[in-house]
Design a protein around this motif. Structure first.
Motif, short mmCIF file in Angstrom:
data_model
loop_
_atom_site.label_atom_id
_atom_site.label_comp_id
_atom_site.label_asym_id
_atom_site.label_seq_id
_atom_site.Cartn_x
_atom_site.Cartn_y
_atom_site.Cartn_z
N ARG A 37 0.80 -1.06 -0.09
CA ARG A 37 0.13 0.15 0.15
C ARG A 37 0.80 1.29 -0.19
O ARG A 37 0.61 2.28 -0.75
CB ARG A 37 -0.88 0.11 1.24
CG ARG A 37 -1.77 1.03 1.19
CD ARG A 37 -2.78 0.92 2.59
NE ARG A 37 -3.80 2.04 2.46
CZ ARG A 37 -4.66 2.48 1.54
NH1 ARG A 37 -5.11 1.57 0.44
NH2 ARG A 37 -5.62 3.45 1.68
N TYR A 38 1.89 1.44 0.97
CA TYR A 38 2.85 2.15 0.87
C TYR A 38 4.14 2.42 0.22
O TYR A 38 5.04 3.25 0.49
CB TYR A 38 3.00 2.76 2.42
CG TYR A 38 1.72 3.19 3.07
CD1 TYR A 38 0.78 2.35 3.81
CD2 TYR A 38 0.91 4.50 2.67
CE1 TYR A 38 -0.34 2.80 4.42
CE2 TYR A 38 0.06 4.94 3.33
CZ TYR A 38 -0.91 3.84 4.22
OH TYR A 38 -2.19 4.35 4.78
N SER A 40 5.16 2.64 -2.61
CA SER A 40 5.21 3.15 -3.91
C SER A 40 5.53 4.77 -3.90
O SER A 40 5.53 5.41 -5.23
CB SER A 40 4.06 2.78 -4.78
OG SER A 40 2.92 3.69 -4.15
N TRP A 41 5.77 5.39 -2.76
CA TRP A 41 5.81 6.64 -2.60
C TRP A 41 7.27 7.23 -3.46
O TRP A 41 7.25 8.28 -3.80
CB TRP A 41 5.68 7.17 -1.34
CG TRP A 41 6.75 7.42 -0.43
CD1 TRP A 41 7.97 8.29 -0.50
CD2 TRP A 41 7.15 6.38 0.59
NE1 TRP A 41 9.03 7.95 0.40
CE2 TRP A 41 8.44 7.25 1.17
CE3 TRP A 41 6.88 5.39 1.16
CZ2 TRP A 41 9.31 6.59 2.29
CZ3 TRP A 41 7.54 4.76 2.29
CH2 TRP A 41 8.58 5.39 2.97
N VAL A 47 0.90 1.88 -6.76
CA VAL A 47 0.22 0.48 -6.88
C VAL A 47 -1.34 0.78 -6.27
O VAL A 47 -1.57 1.91 -5.93
CB VAL A 47 0.98 -0.30 -5.52
CG1 VAL A 47 0.32 -1.70 -5.59
CG2 VAL A 47 2.37 -0.33 -5.94
#
Lengths: 51, 50
Positions: A37-38, A40-41, A47
């Motif tokens: 969830r996180y 991809s920053w 995502v």
């Protein structure tokens, strides 16, 4: 609460607190980076946001 | 080093020094807390985790 500084030397306490905080921050950021969830920053495209 | 034992505390600080340090310590901690809340709020707006 301030009496803690009668027990622990502030200089050593500060160094210990900052080192521990730095360690926790590093671990947490890398843990988040490893999640779907996180994670991809840094490398968009995002995502599945799943909103 | 008998001088530093004068205050009688384990850390060598006097009560006044301990109170003063604590004031600055808590101030610094509040700054950190506010920054953390801001960062978490931004991430929440980006991708809520609940």
């Amino acid at each position: 609460m301030w009496r803690i500084w009668l027990l622990f030397d502030p200089r050593r306490a500060l160094i210990a607190i900052l080192a521990f905080a730095f360690l926790m921050v590093m671990v947490n950021h890398f843990v988040q980076l490893s999640t779907e969830r996180y994670g991809s920053w840094l490398n968009e495209p995002a995502v599945a946001a799943g909103q | 080093m008998a001088e530093s034992e004068r205050s009688g505390s384990l850390s060598g600080l006097t009560e006044r020094e301990a109170q003063e340090f604590h004031k600055y310590f808590m101030q610094g901690f509040l700054y950190f807390l506010v920054l953390t809340l801001i960062a978490h709020t931004l991430v929440w707006f980006w991708r809520p985790w609940f």
